[in-house]
Design a protein around this motif. Structure first.
Motif, short mmCIF file in Angstrom:
data_model
loop_
_atom_site.label_atom_id
_atom_site.label_comp_id
_atom_site.label_asym_id
_atom_site.label_seq_id
_atom_site.Cartn_x
_atom_site.Cartn_y
_atom_site.Cartn_z
N SER A 273 0.82 -1.22 0.00
CA SER A 273 0.00 0.00 0.00
C SER A 273 0.84 1.27 0.00
N SER A 274 2.12 1.17 0.40
CA SER A 274 2.99 2.34 0.40
C SER A 274 3.69 2.55 -0.94
N HIS A 275 3.50 1.59 -1.86
CA HIS A 275 4.12 1.70 -3.18
C HIS A 275 3.15 1.18 -4.23
N LEU A 276 2.30 2.06 -4.72
CA LEU A 276 1.31 1.66 -5.73
C LEU A 276 1.95 1.72 -7.11
N ARG A 277 1.95 0.57 -7.80
CA ARG A 277 2.67 0.44 -9.06
C ARG A 277 1.85 0.84 -10.28
N ASP A 278 0.54 0.66 -10.22
CA ASP A 278 -0.30 0.83 -11.40
C ASP A 278 -1.75 1.02 -10.98
N TYR A 283 -6.85 0.17 -7.22
CA TYR A 283 -8.12 -0.50 -6.92
C TYR A 283 -7.98 -1.40 -5.69
N LEU A 284 -6.88 -2.15 -5.62
CA LEU A 284 -6.66 -3.01 -4.46
C LEU A 284 -6.56 -2.18 -3.18
N TYR A 285 -5.93 -1.02 -3.29
CA TYR A 285 -5.81 -0.14 -2.12
C TYR A 285 -7.19 0.39 -1.71
N GLU A 286 -7.99 0.77 -2.71
CA GLU A 286 -9.34 1.27 -2.43
C GLU A 286 -10.18 0.20 -1.75
N ILE A 287 -10.06 -1.05 -2.21
CA ILE A 287 -10.81 -2.16 -1.62
C ILE A 287 -10.34 -2.42 -0.19
N GLN A 288 -9.02 -2.42 0.00
CA GLN A 288 -8.45 -2.64 1.34
C GLN A 288 -8.94 -1.58 2.31
N LYS A 289 -8.90 -0.32 1.88
CA LYS A 289 -9.32 0.79 2.74
C LYS A 289 -10.80 0.67 3.09
N ALA A 290 -11.63 0.31 2.10
CA ALA A 290 -13.06 0.19 2.36
C ALA A 290 -13.35 -0.96 3.32
N ASN A 291 -12.63 -2.06 3.17
CA ASN A 291 -12.83 -3.20 4.07
C ASN A 291 -12.42 -2.86 5.49
#
Length: 442
Positions: A273-278, A283-291
């Motif tokens: 989450s501290s290094h978003l590649r693409d 999207y994965l970060y957004e899902i993780q945050k929402a969960n």
């Protein structure tokens, strides 16, 4: 015996009366519906009525956008027609298109057999809050990963493109003096730029998995085209051939979904989450945050997270790659037919850029011939002759005409590109230039 005869007579009279009442009821109902249709049709924009059930489908000849163009020439810049059960409203004036699609009321999407196949996933054929959220999210994400004209992100994107251009030129050089099909080579080069932004994936020019992926996309376009009749007359979807085609589409979509899901799972394993590649990481970060916040079940309006990511990647990949590839192929074709334009562009490039480096975005202000030629290629080719179909979110009026909520609103971009009020001899590729541009138009 008398009682039995009386009962038979009574039943006969009751049945006869019921039949007549039913017939009268049906006749009244049909008459009321017919009058409603006539009243609605009289308030709609002008256009051909067509035949019952079929509408104007039997009169279609050639490409649909050319049929609509002919109707606008006859009835005006705002027309309506029916194709099967679907009411189509066509806008062909650029001011009308711009003004209409700026309004909230035109942000809906029609409910059709095509949208049913996609089941509301993705961004291209979605509507309402999901569309707004995804559009904003994608704009922010794409800008972050290089889709910008300023700052370091622009330089990052430019470097990504230039690497693929160098690889593209290397492949062409290796096939020197031999006939060559640009389609697969362009597909790989363009896909690598797009896929790098989307999911940090890059393909080689002989990658069998990529070839299969492209085959599925090309076949998907053809299969969807073969279902076109059932999009307008839904009952046709139950025909044997249509069922087989739908089954094939479902199978292909499943295979494409599996390919994209493998990429999603690979990203999950290495996600940081501290290094978003693409874009996929965002999207994965957004899902993780929402969960973590306990709102994951509300994300994407309650739709399946992985399937939404699959469709988003599919939407951006197929739409982005195909449009750019087609534009470049048209550019090559027009250059071959107009060598004097090709020479003018080459001379300008030699003077401004030279032959020891690739052109950069910062060169563009000094390349008016090249820029005007590129813009003219986009205009004359009209690779997307009709924009994405919209639908009013409620019954409304446009230019004094009634547009019901269920109508399909089609922006006829081809007519804008060929409007003689905007362009000088728009059909003549050798003379039609963009207003105010320098020479070099094709």
């Amino acid at each position: 015996m008398f009682v039995y005869s009386a009962l038979v007579l009574w039943n006969f009279l009751i049945e006869e009366f019921s039949t007549k009442v039913l017939a009268v009821f049906v006749a009244v109902l049909l008459s009321v519906r017919f009058l409603q249709m006539v009243r609605e049709a009289s308030a709609l924009p002008p256009g051909p009525w067509g035949l019952p059930i079929l509408g104007s489908l039997p009169f279609l000849k050639g490409d649909l956008h050319l049929h609509f163009r002919d109707l606008t020439h006859k009835y005006g810049s705002l027309i309506s027609t029916r194709l099967g059960s679907q009411l189509i409203v066509v806008l062909s004036d650029y001011k009308m298109i711009r003004d209409a699609f700026r309004k909230e009321e035109f942000t809906g999407r029609p409910t059709t057999e095509f949208t049913a196949l996609l089941d509301g996933y993705g961004v291209i054929n979605t509507a309402g809050k999901l569309w707004k959220d995804q559009r904003r999210f994608l704009h922010d994400g794409l800008r972050h990963f290089g889709m910008s004209y300023i700052g370091s992100r622009k330089t990052q994107m430019e470097g990504r493109i230039m690497r693929e251009v160098e690889e593209f030129l290397s492949v062409l050089t290796s096939k020197k003096d031999n006939p060559i099909d640009l389609n697969p080579i362009l597909a790989v080069s363009l896909s690598n730029v797009i896929c790098d932004i989307l999911m940090s994936v890059r393909f080689s020019h002989n990658d069998e998995r990529f070839k299969r992926f492209m085959f599925l996309i090309d076949e998907g376009f053809k299969l969807f085209s073969s279902l076109e009749a059932s999009f307008f007359i839904p009952i046709l979807k139950y025909m044997p051939g249509q069922r087989e085609t739908r089954g094939k589409i479902a199978k292909n979509r499943e295979e494409m979904g599996q390919f994209l899901q493998e990429t999603i799972e690979e990203h999950r394993k290495s996600f940081d989450s501290s290094h978003l590649r693409d874009l996929l990481d965002t999207y994965l970060y957004e899902i993780q945050k929402a969960n973590e916040e306990g709102t994951g079940h509300h994300l994407f309006e309650g739709k399946d997270h992985d399937r939404q990511m699959q469709q988003i990647m599919g939407d951006l990949f197929s739409a982005g790659m195909e449009t750019i590839k087609s534009s470049l192929q048209w550019a090559v074709l027009f250059m071959l037919h107009h060598p004097e334009v090709m020479k003018a562009v080459q001379e300008e490039m030699d003077q401004v850029v030279g032959r020891r480096r690739l052109p950069k975005l910062e060169d563009l202000p000094y390349l008016p011939v090249t820029e005007s030629t590129m813009l003219e290629v986009l205009r004359i080719s009209s690779i997307v002759p009709m924009g994405t179909t919209h639908a009013p979110t409620r019954d409304l009026k446009l230019n004094g005409f009634y547009l019901p909520r269920h109508a399909q609103i089609v922006p006829l971009l081809h007519s804008v590109h060929m409007d003689p009020n905007l362009w000088n001899e728009p059909e003549n590729r050798s003379t039609s230039c963009r207003s105010g541009s320098a020479g070099g138009c094709v």
